[in-house]
Motif scaffolding. Structure first.
Motif, PDB file in Angstrom:
ATOM      1  N   ALA A  59      47.143  46.037  39.241  1.00 40.85           N
ATOM      2  CA  ALA A  59      46.812  46.197  40.496  1.00 40.85           C
ATOM      3  C   ALA A  59      45.525  47.508  40.973  1.00 40.85           C
ATOM      4  CB  ALA A  59      47.541  45.875  41.546  1.00 40.85           C
ATOM      5  N   LEU A  60      44.782  47.581  39.716  1.00 39.26           N
ATOM      6  CA  LEU A  60      43.644  48.635  40.742  1.00 39.26           C
ATOM      7  C   LEU A  60      41.890  48.183  41.345  1.00 39.26           C
ATOM      8  CD1 LEU A  60      43.997  51.516  37.542  1.00 39.26           C
ATOM      9  CD2 LEU A  60      45.104  51.423  40.214  1.00 39.26           C
ATOM     10  N   CYS A  61      41.594  48.893  41.827  1.00 37.66           N
ATOM     11  CA  CYS A  61      40.551  47.964  42.411  1.00 37.66           C
ATOM     12  C   CYS A  61      39.811  49.207  40.957  1.00 37.66           C
ATOM     13  CB  CYS A  61      39.897  48.449  43.964  1.00 37.66           C
ATOM     14  SG  CYS A  61      41.056  47.216  44.461  1.00 37.66           S
ATOM     15  N   GLY A  62      38.754  48.538  40.102  1.00 36.40           N
ATOM     16  CA  GLY A  62      37.829  49.109  39.182  1.00 36.40           C
ATOM     17  C   GLY A  62      36.865  50.311  39.609  1.00 36.40           C
ATOM     18  N   ASN A  63      36.222  49.777  40.724  1.00 38.44           N
ATOM     19  CA  ASN A  63      35.508  49.686  41.026  1.00 38.44           C
ATOM     20  C   ASN A  63      35.360  51.585  42.269  1.00 38.44           C
ATOM     21  OD1 ASN A  63      36.412  49.178  43.372  1.00 38.44           O
ATOM     22  ND2 ASN A  63      34.930  48.533  44.202  1.00 38.44           N
ATOM     23  N   LEU A  64      37.474  51.394  42.755  1.00 39.65           N
ATOM     24  CA  LEU A  64      37.522  52.661  43.548  1.00 39.65           C
ATOM     25  C   LEU A  64      38.052  54.214  42.449  1.00 39.65           C
ATOM     26  CD1 LEU A  64      39.462  50.919  46.473  1.00 39.65           C
ATOM     27  CD2 LEU A  64      37.259  51.780  46.358  1.00 39.65           C
ATOM     28  N   ASP A  65      37.010  54.906  42.929  1.00 44.38           N
ATOM     29  CA  ASP A  65      38.404  56.252  42.696  1.00 44.38           C
ATOM     30  C   ASP A  65      39.536  56.583  42.520  1.00 44.38           C
ATOM     31  OD1 ASP A  65      38.999  57.304  44.404  1.00 44.38           O
ATOM     32  OD2 ASP A  65      36.569  58.479  44.055  1.00 44.38           O
ATOM     33  N   LEU A 121      45.557  53.185  49.059  1.00 44.84           N
ATOM     34  CA  LEU A 121      44.613  52.239  49.482  1.00 44.84           C
ATOM     35  C   LEU A 121      45.242  51.342  50.229  1.00 44.84           C
ATOM     36  CD1 LEU A 121      42.715  49.971  49.715  1.00 44.84           C
ATOM     37  CD2 LEU A 121      42.891  48.621  47.063  1.00 44.84           C
ATOM     38  N   ARG A 137      37.145  62.015  40.356  1.00 42.67           N
ATOM     39  CA  ARG A 137      36.383  61.216  41.506  1.00 42.67           C
ATOM     40  C   ARG A 137      35.675  60.430  40.973  1.00 42.67           C
ATOM     41  NH1 ARG A 137      38.082  60.639  46.345  1.00 42.67           N
ATOM     42  NH2 ARG A 137      37.971  63.043  47.435  1.00 42.67           N
ATOM     43  N   VAL A 138      35.971  59.373  39.356  1.00 37.66           N
ATOM     44  CA  VAL A 138      35.449  58.451  38.369  1.00 37.66           C
ATOM     45  C   VAL A 138      35.724  57.179  39.484  1.00 37.66           C
ATOM     46  CG1 VAL A 138      34.604  60.160  37.207  1.00 37.66           C
ATOM     47  CG2 VAL A 138      36.396  58.430  36.128  1.00 37.66           C
ATOM     48  N   PRO A 139      35.440  56.058  39.356  1.00 40.51           N
ATOM     49  CA  PRO A 139      35.872  54.942  39.218  1.00 40.51           C
ATOM     50  C   PRO A 139      37.039  54.254  38.389  1.00 40.51           C
ATOM     51  CG  PRO A 139      33.328  54.344  39.160  1.00 40.51           C
ATOM     52  CD  PRO A 139      32.851  55.403  38.615  1.00 40.51           C
ATOM     53  N   VAL A 164      38.109  52.055  36.406  1.00 41.62           N
ATOM     54  CA  VAL A 164      37.218  51.267  35.171  1.00 41.62           C
ATOM     55  C   VAL A 164      36.704  51.930  34.404  1.00 41.62           C
ATOM     56  CG1 VAL A 164      35.483  51.071  36.571  1.00 41.62           C
ATOM     57  CG2 VAL A 164      35.848  49.483  34.903  1.00 41.62           C
ATOM     58  N   SER A 165      36.538  53.145  34.630  1.00 39.54           N
ATOM     59  CA  SER A 165      35.834  53.635  33.481  1.00 39.54           C
ATOM     60  C   SER A 165      36.773  54.756  32.661  1.00 39.54           C
ATOM     61  CB  SER A 165      34.333  54.567  33.773  1.00 39.54           C
ATOM     62  OG  SER A 165      34.532  55.576  34.649  1.00 39.54           O
ATOM     63  N   LEU A 166      38.316  54.699  33.029  1.00 39.39           N
ATOM     64  CA  LEU A 166      39.369  55.275  32.566  1.00 39.39           C
ATOM     65  C   LEU A 166      39.732  54.489  31.340  1.00 39.39           C
ATOM     66  CD1 LEU A 166      41.223  56.375  35.906  1.00 39.39           C
ATOM     67  CD2 LEU A 166      39.625  57.724  34.618  1.00 39.39           C
TER      68      LEU A 166
END
Lengths: 430, 257
Positions: free
Chosen positions: B91-97, B104, B138-140, B142-144
Motif C-alpha cells: 500500500a505504497l504510493c509509487g509516485n511519492l518519495d 502520508l 527522494r526518489v519515487p 516505484v523505482s526502489l
C-alpha cells in the motif's frame, strides 16, 4: 527542474554527493575549474535521472526553444516585444483552465467539462452584468462560483458513484453547454463593457517600468530566501544540504529569465495584468500542491487510491475538491477569454478550447496516468501551444497545419510520458 | 486477575455480498508476543487483517482493546488505537518519495506548510535503525527494489510507535539477507513489548519467531497452537484440513494455550 537538486541529495550509491557542499574552495582556486566541475556534476545527475525516467521539464523547455527559434527564423517579428507581450496575454485564459486540468490529471482522471463550464461562467457573468445591471464584481463572483458549483456536483457524483470522471464530465459538457445556451437566450451574443473590470483583466498594463522589474526582483529574492532558509535548517540538523553556489546559480538563472521578460514587456506596454494574475495563480497553486497536506493527498490519490484510503485519507473529499477546483479554474479562465474578445457568445467555451487546455497540461509534462506533474507544466505547455498558434498566424500558415503540428507535439509528449513511466518501473526492477 | 490481551477478536464475521469470508473468528494478541496467523490460500487471512486495520470493518462480533470493546470502522480508528499494518501489497504510493509515503496522512507541518526537513530527518533516523542500506529518500518508491519498498512499508508502520503490528506476508518477496533483517526486526519489536500478528506461509519463519500460531481454514478458526510445543506436522495438518477442529472447542481455547 525543481526536483533536480532534491533528488540528487542523499543518493547512497554516489560517493561524491553531487549537490552537497564540498569543502570550501581555497581562494586561489581557478573559477573555470569550479565551473567545469559543476557542469560535470550536472551532466552526471542528468544522466542518472534520464536513465531513471525523471526527465523533469527539460524536454519541454527544449521543445519551446525549438519552436521559438523556428518561428524567429521564419519571421523576424516573432520574438519582438509586441508579439511576446500579446502571447503572454493570450496564454492566460486557456492557461488558467489548464492549471485546473492539472489537478484532475494528478488524480489520474480527466475533466472534459472545462470548456462548457468556462462558457457557462462567462455567460452567467455577461447576462447578470450587462442585461440585469448586477455590479460587475458581484456578477464575476457569481460566475466563478457557478463554475465551482458545477465542478463540485461533478466531483461528488464521480466520487460517490465511482463512474470514471471523464464520463461524468462528458455528461457535464453537454449539460453546462445547454445551460449556457439557455441563459444567453435568443440573441446569443452579449457584448461586455469595454472599460469594465473584466474587460480590463486582459487590457490593463502596468505602464510603469518599475512594476515589472520590482516584481522580478521580489520573485528572485523570495526564491533565494526560501532555498537559503532550507539550507540553513538542513545544515543545523546535520542533513545533506544544497551548496551555496547551487542556490546562487538557480536563483541567478531565474532572475535572468525574470528580468529579460520584464525588459521585453516594458519595451511594449509594460507588464500585462493578465500575465501577473496567471503567474500568481500558477505559483500559488504550485505551493498548495507541493507544500501542503492537501496537495500531498492529491498526489497520493494519483499514486494509488487504495493506498491513500488505507492511510486514512478522505478519498471522496479529495476527489470532489479536485473537480471543484477544476471547475473554478475553468470559470476564471472563461472570464479571461471573454475579456479578451469583450463579448460572450454561443460559441464561448466551444471548439478547441477544451482540447488545448488538456493538451497544454500534458505537453508540459503532467502525466495522463496520474501522480506526476505541476502547475508550471500547464503554463509551459500552454506557452508552447500559444507560441505555435502565434507563429502560424505571423507566417500566414493555414489553421489545418497548426492543428497537425500541435497534434504532433501532443503525441510526442504522451509518448515521452509513457516511456519515462515505463523506464521508471524498469529501473526499480533492475 | 490476568492482564487482558492487548487486542482480542470475539466472534468476528465478515461477508462480501452473499459470501461469508470470516465466521466467528476468535483471536488474541498479547503484548510482547508474536502470533502467527496461518492458513491456506483463501482462508481469510488478509481479510482478517483488513478487518482489524479498519479497511473492511467487521459485520458482526466485537474487537476488544485491552479488554474493552472498541469500534474499528475505518483505518483512522485502528491507527488511533495504536494498530499499524504492513499490507501484503505494501500500500505504497509509487509516485511519492520515501518521506512522502512514510508521513502520508500525518505530515508534520510548520506554519501550515509541509515540514520536509523535519520529516526527512525523522525518516532517515528511523530507516537507519531498521536497515543497513538506506535507500535514496527522494526518489519515487516505484523505482526502489522490492526489498527497499518492504523496508519503507515497515518503517511507515513503526512511525507512530504502534502497540500492535499486523504483518501480512512481510517476507514473501524478499531475498535471504532481507528476510533475516525483517525477522530480526520482528524479534526486536516483540522484546520492546509490541504485539505482533504475523501472516506467513513459511513454516521456518513461524517456528523461528512465533510464540503462538492460530490457524484459519475456510474462514473459520481451525486450531491454536503453542509453537514451542506443537510439532510442525500438527500445525500443517491443521492448515491443510487433515484435522478439522470442532468449532465449539474454540470457546475454551484459553485453557489450551
Amino acid at each position: 527542474m525543481r526536483r533536480t537538486a532534491d533528488n540528487a541529495r542523499a543518493h547512497p550509491t554516489e560517493p561524491t554527493e553531487p549537490d552537497t557542499e564540498a569543502p570550501q574552495p581555497s581562494r586561489g582556486q581557478v573559477f573555470a575549474r569550479a565551473v567545469a566541475r559543476g557542469v560535470d556534476r550536472q551532466v552526471a545527475v542528468a544522466r542518472r535521472k534520464l536513465s531513471a525516467g525523471e526527465l523533469g521539464s527539460l524536454p519541454v523547455v527544449l521543445v519551446l526553444a525549438a519552436v521559438w527559434i523556428t518561428f524567429q527564423s521564419l519571421n523576424q517579428s516573432f520574438l519582438s516585444p509586441r508579439n511576446l507581450s500579446n502571447l503572454s496575454v493570450d496564454v492566460a485564459g486557456t492557461g488558467l483552465i489548464a492549471v485546473g486540468i492539472v489537478f484532475v490529471l494528478l488524480i489520474g482522471e480527466l475533466d472534459l467539462s472545462v470548456g462548457s463550464i468556462s462558457g457557462l461562467a462567462a455567460a452567467v457573468f455577461a447576462v447578470l452584468n450587462v442585461n440585469n445591471g448586477v455590479p460587475e464584481w458581484l456578477a464575476a463572483l457569481i460566475g466563478v462560483l457557478t463554475g465551482t458549483a458545477a465542478g463540485t456536483i461533478q466531483g461528488f457524483s464521480f466520487a460517490k458513484t465511482r463512474v470514471p470522471a471523464f464520463v461524468v464530465t462528458l455528461a457535464g459538457l453537454l449539460t453546462w453547454n445547454g445551460f449556457m445556451l439557455y441563459i444567453l437566450g435568443a440573441s446569443g451574443t452579449v457584448n461586455l463593457d469595454e472599460h469594465g473590470l473584466v474587460a480590463r483583466l486582459t487590457s490593463y498594463y502596468f505602464t510603469n517600468d518599475a512594476v515589472a522589474y520590482g516584481l522580478a526582483a521580489i520573485a528572485a529574492a523570495m526564491v533565494f530566501l526560501v532555498c537559503y532558509q532550507d539550507r540553513r535548517r538542513r545544515k543545523a540538523v546535520g542533513m545533506p544540504y544544497r551548496s551555496l553556489r547551487g542556490i546562487v546559480t538557480r536563483t541567478g538563472v531565474l532572475a535572468v529569465i525574470a528580468f529579460t521578460g520584464a525588459y521585453l514587456l516594458n519595451r511594449f506596454q509594460g507588464l500585462p495584468l493578465a500575465l501577473l494574475i496567471f503567474l500568481a495563480v500558477v505559483a500559488g497553486l504550485d505551493i498548495v500542491l507541493r507544500r501542503t497536506h492537501y496537495g500531498r493527498q492529491i498526489y497520493a490519490l494519483g499514486g494509488s487510491v487504495e493506498a491513500a484510503r488505507r492511510a486514512s485519507l478522505s478519498v471522496t473529499g479529495v476527489q470532489t475538491a479536485v473537480l471543484a477546483i477544476s471547475g473554478t479554474m475553468a470559470a476564471i479562465g472563461g472570464l479571461f477569454l471573454a475579456s479578451r474578445i469583450t463579448s460572450v457568445s454561443q460559441s464561448s467555451g466551444s471548439g478547441v478550447l477544451l482540447l488545448n487546455a488538456i493538451a497544454a497540461a500534458v505537453i508540459g509534462g503532467t502525466s495522463l496516468f496520474g501522480g506526476r506533474g505541476t502547475t508550471w507544466s500547464a503554463a509551459l505547455g500552454m506557452l508552447i501551444i500559444q507560441s505555435i498558434a502565434s507563429g502560424m498566424a505571423l507566417t500566414d500558415t493555414p489553421a489545418a497545419v497548426q492543428f497537425v503540428i500541435t497534434g504532433g507535439v501532443l503525441f510526442a509528449a504522451v509518448v515521452i510520458d509513457s516511456l519515462s513511466r515505463r523506464s521508471q518501473k524498469a529501473h526499480g526492477r533492475a | 486477575m490476568p492482564t487482558p490481551p492487548l487486542l482480542a477478536l470475539r466472534g468476528v464475521c465478515k461477508r462480501y455480498g452473499v459470501v461469508e469470508v470470516l465466521t466467528d473468528i476468535e483471536l488474541e494478541i498479547y503484548a510482547g508476543q508474536v502470533v502467527a496467523l496461518l492458513g491456506d490460500n483463501g482462508a481469510g487471512k488478509s481479510t482478517l487483517v483488513n478487518v482489524i486495520s479498519g479497511v473492511a470493518p467487521a459485520d458482526k462480533g466485537t474487537i476488544e482493546w485491552e479488554g474493552r470493546a472498541v469500534p474499528i470502522k475505518r483505518p483512522h480508528d485502528a491507527r488511533d488505537l495504536g494498530i499499524a499494518t504492513v499490507y501484503q501489497d505494501l500500500a505504497l504510493c509509487g509516485n511519492l518519495d520515501v518521506v512522502g509515503n512514510l508521513f502520508l496522512g500525518r505530515e508534520i507541518r510548520r506554519f501550515g506548510f509541509l515540514d520536509e526537513v523535519e520529516m526527512e530527518r525523522r525518516t532517515r533516523h528511523l530507516l537507519e535503525r531498521l536497515t543497513k542500506g538506506v535507500p535514496d529518500l527522494r526518489v519515487p518508491t516505484v523505482s526502489l527494489s522490492s526489498g527497499q519498498r518492504q523496508t519503507v512499508a515497515i518503517a511507515r508502520s513503526l512511525l507512530c510507535d504502534p502497540r500492535v503490528l499486523l504483518l501480512d506476508e512481510p517476507t514473501a518477496a524478499l531475498g535471504f539477507e532481507q528476510t533475516r533483517e525483517v525477522l530480526d526486526l520482528v524479534d526486536q519489536l516483540r522484546d520492546r513489548g509490541l504485539g505482533v500478528l504475523l501472516i506467513s506461509h513459511n513454516m521456518g519463519d513461524v517456528k523461528a519467531l512465533a510464540d503462538r500460531a492460530a490457524v484459519l481454514r475456510l474462514g473459520r478458526n481451525n486450531g491454536f497452537f503453542d509453537v514451542n510445543t506443537a510439532s510442525q506436522e500438527q500445525i500443517i495438518s491443521s492448515v491443510t484440513g487433515a484435522t478439522e477442529n470442532v468449532p465449539h472447542r474454540m470457546a475454551s481455547h484459553e485453557s489450551r494455550w
